[in-house]
Design a protein around this motif. Sequence first.
Motif, PDB file in Angstrom:
ATOM      1  N   ALA A  76     -19.275  14.971  39.245  1.00 30.70           N
ATOM      2  CA  ALA A  76     -20.311  14.118  38.652  1.00 30.70           C
ATOM      3  C   ALA A  76     -20.883  14.704  37.361  1.00 30.70           C
ATOM      4  N   ASP A  77     -21.074  15.998  37.318  1.00 31.38           N
ATOM      5  CA  ASP A  77     -21.683  16.584  36.115  1.00 31.38           C
ATOM      6  C   ASP A  77     -20.782  16.427  34.899  1.00 31.38           C
ATOM      7  N   GLU A  78     -19.475  16.559  35.088  1.00 29.28           N
ATOM      8  CA  GLU A  78     -18.555  16.377  33.953  1.00 29.28           C
ATOM      9  C   GLU A  78     -18.542  14.913  33.510  1.00 29.28           C
ATOM     10  N   GLY A  79     -18.736  14.015  34.456  1.00 29.82           N
ATOM     11  CA  GLY A  79     -18.806  12.596  34.139  1.00 29.82           C
ATOM     12  C   GLY A  79     -17.701  11.794  34.789  1.00 29.82           C
ATOM     13  N   TYR A  80     -17.889  10.506  34.763  1.00 28.87           N
ATOM     14  CA  TYR A  80     -16.957   9.600  35.439  1.00 28.87           C
ATOM     15  C   TYR A  80     -17.243   8.189  34.956  1.00 28.87           C
ATOM     16  N   ARG A  81     -16.404   7.264  35.363  1.00 29.19           N
ATOM     17  CA  ARG A  81     -16.598   5.846  35.023  1.00 29.19           C
ATOM     18  C   ARG A  81     -16.550   5.012  36.290  1.00 29.19           C
ATOM     19  N   VAL A  82     -17.463   4.047  36.388  1.00 29.25           N
ATOM     20  CA  VAL A  82     -17.374   3.058  37.469  1.00 29.25           C
ATOM     21  C   VAL A  82     -17.103   1.704  36.822  1.00 29.25           C
ATOM     22  N   VAL A  83     -16.222   0.944  37.446  1.00 26.54           N
ATOM     23  CA  VAL A  83     -15.840  -0.343  36.871  1.00 26.54           C
ATOM     24  C   VAL A  83     -15.434  -1.312  37.975  1.00 26.54           C
ATOM     25  N   MET A  84     -15.822  -2.580  37.779  1.00 28.53           N
ATOM     26  CA  MET A  84     -15.335  -3.649  38.644  1.00 28.53           C
ATOM     27  C   MET A  84     -14.519  -4.598  37.784  1.00 28.53           C
ATOM     28  N   ASN A  85     -13.278  -4.776  38.132  1.00 24.68           N
ATOM     29  CA  ASN A  85     -12.437  -5.742  37.442  1.00 24.68           C
ATOM     30  C   ASN A  85     -12.646  -7.103  38.098  1.00 24.68           C
ATOM     31  N   CYS A  86     -12.924  -8.114  37.279  1.00 25.69           N
ATOM     32  CA  CYS A  86     -13.210  -9.452  37.833  1.00 25.69           C
ATOM     33  C   CYS A  86     -12.233 -10.483  37.288  1.00 25.69           C
ATOM     34  N   ASN A  87     -11.485 -11.054  38.233  1.00 27.25           N
ATOM     35  CA  ASN A  87     -10.574 -12.167  37.927  1.00 27.25           C
ATOM     36  C   ASN A  87      -9.486 -11.776  36.924  1.00 27.25           C
ATOM     37  N   ASP A  88      -8.790 -12.747  36.438  1.00 24.54           N
ATOM     38  CA  ASP A  88      -7.565 -12.522  35.681  1.00 24.54           C
ATOM     39  C   ASP A  88      -7.781 -11.682  34.421  1.00 24.54           C
ATOM     40  N   HIS A  89      -8.735 -12.071  33.595  1.00 22.70           N
ATOM     41  CA  HIS A  89      -8.953 -11.345  32.341  1.00 22.70           C
ATOM     42  C   HIS A  89      -9.504  -9.945  32.583  1.00 22.70           C
ATOM     43  N   GLY A  90     -10.161  -9.751  33.715  1.00 21.17           N
ATOM     44  CA  GLY A  90     -10.674  -8.424  34.048  1.00 21.17           C
ATOM     45  C   GLY A  90      -9.627  -7.513  34.658  1.00 21.17           C
ATOM     46  N   GLY A  91      -8.474  -8.072  34.996  1.00 24.45           N
ATOM     47  CA  GLY A  91      -7.411  -7.256  35.572  1.00 24.45           C
ATOM     48  C   GLY A  91      -7.509  -7.082  37.071  1.00 24.45           C
ATOM     49  N   GLN A  92      -8.230  -7.968  37.746  1.00 24.36           N
ATOM     50  CA  GLN A  92      -8.361  -7.852  39.201  1.00 24.36           C
ATOM     51  C   GLN A  92      -7.058  -8.248  39.879  1.00 24.36           C
ATOM     52  N   THR A  93      -6.595  -7.406  40.791  1.00 24.23           N
ATOM     53  CA  THR A  93      -5.363  -7.696  41.529  1.00 24.23           C
ATOM     54  C   THR A  93      -5.610  -7.861  43.024  1.00 24.23           C
ATOM     55  N   VAL A  94      -6.660  -7.236  43.535  1.00 25.58           N
ATOM     56  CA  VAL A  94      -7.016  -7.388  44.946  1.00 25.58           C
ATOM     57  C   VAL A  94      -8.326  -8.163  45.013  1.00 25.58           C
ATOM     58  N   TYR A  95      -8.284  -9.315  45.687  1.00 26.86           N
ATOM     59  CA  TYR A  95      -9.445 -10.210  45.689  1.00 26.86           C
ATOM     60  C   TYR A  95     -10.359  -9.950  46.892  1.00 26.86           C
ATOM     61  N   HIS A  96     -10.791  -8.693  46.960  1.00 25.88           N
ATOM     62  CA  HIS A  96     -11.903  -8.246  47.812  1.00 25.88           C
ATOM     63  C   HIS A  96     -12.687  -7.314  46.904  1.00 25.88           C
ATOM     64  N   LEU A  97     -13.959  -7.634  46.687  1.00 23.09           N
ATOM     65  CA  LEU A  97     -14.793  -6.893  45.735  1.00 23.09           C
ATOM     66  C   LEU A  97     -14.621  -5.383  45.892  1.00 23.09           C
ATOM     67  N   HIS A  98     -14.435  -4.687  44.784  1.00 26.30           N
ATOM     68  CA  HIS A  98     -14.310  -3.230  44.845  1.00 26.30           C
ATOM     69  C   HIS A  98     -14.773  -2.620  43.539  1.00 26.30           C
ATOM     70  N   LEU A  99     -15.380  -1.469  43.678  1.00 25.44           N
ATOM     71  CA  LEU A  99     -15.835  -0.676  42.542  1.00 25.44           C
ATOM     72  C   LEU A  99     -14.891   0.508  42.396  1.00 25.44           C
ATOM     73  N   HIS A 100     -14.257   0.634  41.227  1.00 25.17           N
ATOM     74  CA  HIS A 100     -13.456   1.825  40.950  1.00 25.17           C
ATOM     75  C   HIS A 100     -14.378   2.942  40.475  1.00 25.17           C
ATOM     76  N   CYS A 101     -14.099   4.163  40.883  1.00 21.32           N
ATOM     77  CA  CYS A 101     -14.745   5.335  40.290  1.00 21.32           C
ATOM     78  C   CYS A 101     -13.644   6.291  39.858  1.00 21.32           C
ATOM     79  N   LEU A 102     -13.634   6.608  38.550  1.00 15.42           N
ATOM     80  CA  LEU A 102     -12.592   7.457  37.969  1.00 15.42           C
ATOM     81  C   LEU A 102     -13.233   8.666  37.299  1.00 15.42           C
ATOM     82  N   GLY A 103     -12.634   9.821  37.513  1.00 10.29           N
ATOM     83  CA  GLY A 103     -13.162  11.033  36.889  1.00 10.29           C
ATOM     84  C   GLY A 103     -12.122  12.135  36.875  1.00 10.29           C
TER      85      GLY A 103
END
Length: 112
Positions: A76-103
């Motif tokens: 967490a101290d170095e940092g990270y990104r949280v993102v929700m992809n929504c629908n086609d233009h957002g790049g959503q592939t699994v249609y169950h709400l999910h928050l990505h956390c990348l670091g």
Amino acid sequence: MSSCLFCKIVAGDIPADKIYEDEDVFAFHDIGKQAPHHFLVIPKIHIASLNETNDAALVGKLTLTASKIAKDLGFADEGYRVVMNCNDHGGQTVYHLHLHCLGGRVLSWPPG
Ligand code: AMP
Ligand code: ZN
């Protein structure tokens, strides 16, 4: 929802690399990780996308669960990104709400 991949993970019908679970949310490592750390936080109830909910407490809990896990996993101290992809233009592939956390690495901006 019986045909939903992430509902099956919540139910334990499909295995997942679980990190955390409580009465509302479930977190697990992404199978196709895009960074050294990449996990998903999902609601236990089926919500198809961010367009399909007004539950501020639940959406907020997804975010705060991600930050807690990032702290617990030590990036967490170095940092990270949280993102929700929504629908086609957002790049959503699994249609169950999910928050990505990348670091674990420097992430570029803007996204592709
Ligand atoms: P999105 O493109 O935002 O819908 O993201 C869906 C994510 O789910 C992708 O990053 C996939 O790698 C991930 N994913 C798909 N199937 C699984 C699975 N069985 N276990 C863990 N992650 C998965
Ligand atoms: Zn679902």
